[in-house]
Design a protein around this motif. Sequence first.
Motif, short mmCIF file in Angstrom:
data_model
loop_
_atom_site.label_atom_id
_atom_site.label_comp_id
_atom_site.label_asym_id
_atom_site.label_seq_id
_atom_site.Cartn_x
_atom_site.Cartn_y
_atom_site.Cartn_z
N ASP A 276 0.83 -0.52 0.27
CA ASP A 276 -0.61 0.08 -0.30
C ASP A 276 0.90 1.52 -0.06
OD1 ASP A 276 -1.98 1.82 0.20
OD2 ASP A 276 -2.68 1.38 2.13
N LEU A 277 0.97 1.95 -0.80
CA LEU A 277 2.37 3.53 -0.96
C LEU A 277 0.83 4.14 -0.69
CD1 LEU A 277 4.42 4.45 -2.22
CD2 LEU A 277 2.99 4.21 -3.94
N ARG A 278 1.20 5.13 0.47
CA ARG A 278 0.86 6.41 0.76
C ARG A 278 1.64 7.15 0.73
NH1 ARG A 278 -3.39 5.38 2.42
NH2 ARG A 278 -3.42 7.19 4.75
N VAL A 279 0.96 8.37 -0.28
CA VAL A 279 1.93 9.49 -0.58
C VAL A 279 1.12 11.04 -0.18
CG1 VAL A 279 2.11 11.12 -2.94
CG2 VAL A 279 1.92 7.83 -2.74
N TRP A 280 1.29 11.99 0.03
CA TRP A 280 1.10 13.17 0.77
C TRP A 280 0.59 13.86 -0.52
CZ3 TRP A 280 0.89 16.49 4.73
CH2 TRP A 280 0.74 17.39 3.72
N ASP A 281 -0.44 14.04 -0.26
CA ASP A 281 -1.80 14.74 -0.83
C ASP A 281 -1.76 16.64 -0.61
OD1 ASP A 281 -3.71 16.76 -2.05
OD2 ASP A 281 -5.67 15.06 -0.95
N PRO A 282 -1.03 18.00 -1.21
CA PRO A 282 -0.74 19.01 -1.06
C PRO A 282 -2.03 19.80 -0.68
CG PRO A 282 0.19 18.93 -2.59
CD PRO A 282 -0.84 17.56 -2.37
N LYS A 283 -3.44 19.19 -1.02
CA LYS A 283 -4.64 20.17 -1.12
C LYS A 283 -5.81 19.62 0.22
CE LYS A 283 -8.98 20.24 -3.44
NZ LYS A 283 -9.82 20.05 -4.30
N SER A 284 -5.53 18.55 0.17
CA SER A 284 -5.71 17.28 2.05
C SER A 284 -5.22 18.03 2.96
CB SER A 284 -6.39 17.02 1.76
OG SER A 284 -5.26 15.62 1.76
N ARG A 285 -3.34 18.29 2.41
CA ARG A 285 -2.69 18.64 3.65
C ARG A 285 -2.74 17.18 4.72
NH1 ARG A 285 0.78 22.09 2.23
NH2 ARG A 285 2.03 21.90 4.27
N GLU A 286 -2.85 15.55 3.79
CA GLU A 286 -2.38 14.49 4.29
C GLU A 286 -2.25 13.25 3.67
OE1 GLU A 286 -6.44 13.55 6.15
OE2 GLU A 286 -7.50 13.16 3.97
N PHE A 287 -1.29 12.62 3.73
CA PHE A 287 -1.48 10.87 3.55
C PHE A 287 -2.78 10.66 3.00
CE2 PHE A 287 3.03 12.16 5.00
CZ PHE A 287 3.47 12.29 3.55
N ILE A 288 -2.44 9.74 1.56
CA ILE A 288 -3.70 9.14 1.46
C ILE A 288 -3.49 8.26 0.16
CG2 ILE A 288 -5.15 11.03 1.32
CD1 ILE A 288 -5.00 11.59 -1.56
N ALA A 289 -4.17 7.35 -0.19
CA ALA A 289 -3.38 6.28 -1.46
C ALA A 289 -3.34 6.89 -2.20
CB ALA A 289 -4.96 4.81 -1.11
N ASP A 290 -2.37 6.53 -2.89
CA ASP A 290 -2.11 7.05 -4.29
C ASP A 290 -2.37 7.40 -5.16
OD1 ASP A 290 0.27 7.19 -6.16
OD2 ASP A 290 0.32 5.93 -6.82
N GLU A 291 -2.88 6.16 -5.67
CA GLU A 291 -5.16 5.85 -6.51
C GLU A 291 -5.41 6.90 -6.13
OE1 GLU A 291 -5.74 2.66 -3.32
OE2 GLU A 291 -4.21 3.59 -5.07
N GLN A 292 -6.26 7.64 -4.91
CA GLN A 292 -6.92 8.42 -4.40
C GLN A 292 -6.53 10.38 -4.70
OE1 GLN A 292 -7.37 7.70 -0.72
NE2 GLN A 292 -8.91 5.78 -0.50
N LEU A 293 -5.14 10.07 -4.90
CA LEU A 293 -4.59 11.23 -5.84
C LEU A 293 -5.82 11.54 -7.11
CD1 LEU A 293 -0.85 11.91 -5.09
CD2 LEU A 293 -2.43 12.59 -4.17
N PRO A 294 -6.24 13.66 -6.44
CA PRO A 294 -6.91 13.79 -8.07
C PRO A 294 -6.21 13.91 -9.46
CG PRO A 294 -6.53 15.41 -6.52
CD PRO A 294 -6.72 14.06 -5.17
N GLU A 295 -6.64 13.75 -10.22
CA GLU A 295 -6.07 13.80 -11.47
C GLU A 295 -5.00 15.44 -11.36
OE1 GLU A 295 -6.24 13.52 -16.35
OE2 GLU A 295 -8.38 12.84 -14.92
N GLN A 296 -5.74 16.20 -10.68
CA GLN A 296 -5.19 17.36 -10.98
C GLN A 296 -3.42 17.65 -9.80
OE1 GLN A 296 -7.93 17.09 -10.02
NE2 GLN A 296 -8.17 17.92 -8.03
N ALA A 297 -4.07 16.67 -9.04
CA ALA A 297 -2.63 16.58 -8.29
C ALA A 297 -0.40 16.11 -8.91
CB ALA A 297 -2.54 15.41 -7.56
N VAL A 298 -1.91 15.07 -10.40
CA VAL A 298 -0.19 15.05 -10.58
C VAL A 298 0.32 15.53 -11.99
CG1 VAL A 298 -0.11 12.16 -12.15
CG2 VAL A 298 -1.65 12.58 -10.32
N GLY A 299 1.93 15.36 -11.97
CA GLY A 299 2.51 16.21 -13.03
C GLY A 299 3.19 17.20 -11.91
#
Length: 299
Positions: A276-299
């Motif tokens: 299970d890969l947990r990735v920092w989400d700068p929008k929610s300011r928390e770690f979430i599952a990689d596949e849960q990252l919104p598309e606009q956060a990729v790039g």
Amino acid sequence: MKLAHCSDLHLLSLDGAKFLDFANKRWIGGLNLLSNRGRHYHSEIFEALVADVNASDVDHMLVTGDITNLALRDEFRFARGLFDVLKLGPEHVTVLPGNHDAYVRQGAEFFAEHFAAFFESDADFHAPDVPWPLVRVRGDVVMIGLSTSLQTPWFTAYGVIGDEQLERLRQLLADPRLQDKLRIVAIHHPPAGPPARSWVRGLRDRDRLAEVLAEHGAELVLHGHEHRDLSFELPGPAGPIPVRGIQSGTYEAGRHDRRARYRVYEVHEGQVVAEDLRVWDPKSREFIADEQLPEQAVG
């Protein structure tokens, strides 16, 4: 058992730092902090990582080095305070030193002063005055932690295991008490692939480590140092041994492929059965599952 792996936290604190503290190799790191590192590695992200682990069912956490930036005593004190928030406690959190933790000669002393409880071997494997390799058996998993941390010349960041550690590693991997478990060799510098061969940043005695693993085997090798998701293999007596690297646990500069993360391995009966890969989400300011990252956060 669930094992979390993170690395390269670079927890920065200049509290108590004096001008003379930079009259050595630290001045290079200081310039790097001003130009780059200080803007991209954030202790607040590690605090979020700790909160994510505390809220999970992770049984053990493995940190493969570079806890600090400049190996200042107060940096280690600051980092220890953040680690003390982990509910798992030192018995279930294993920490190795990295090259930044040995930026200067006193780095090893400061690391031991503040993190000794996090790299203490189990009583059955404790060797007086020989802290490395560390050995910790937790359920189906045994972690054998190597130190490649040493003060290197300016503008270099290579690692060395050394004869004594390699010989003890050979003995441990052959130990019948560990044969039915998932044997994880934990190390800061990558031991395989092109990064390992770098004369400036690589692992100088990687070939000797490869010989030990080829003879006695291991089920998994985990490392940091390169701040990248790396996957290579080394030969083992029963087939290839996976060698996995991970990005920094505190990095944020807009690039999804470099963004802070940690990986959780689920182990059952001596085998990795899920990740299970947990990735920092700068929008929610928390770690979430990689596949849960919104598309606009990729790039």
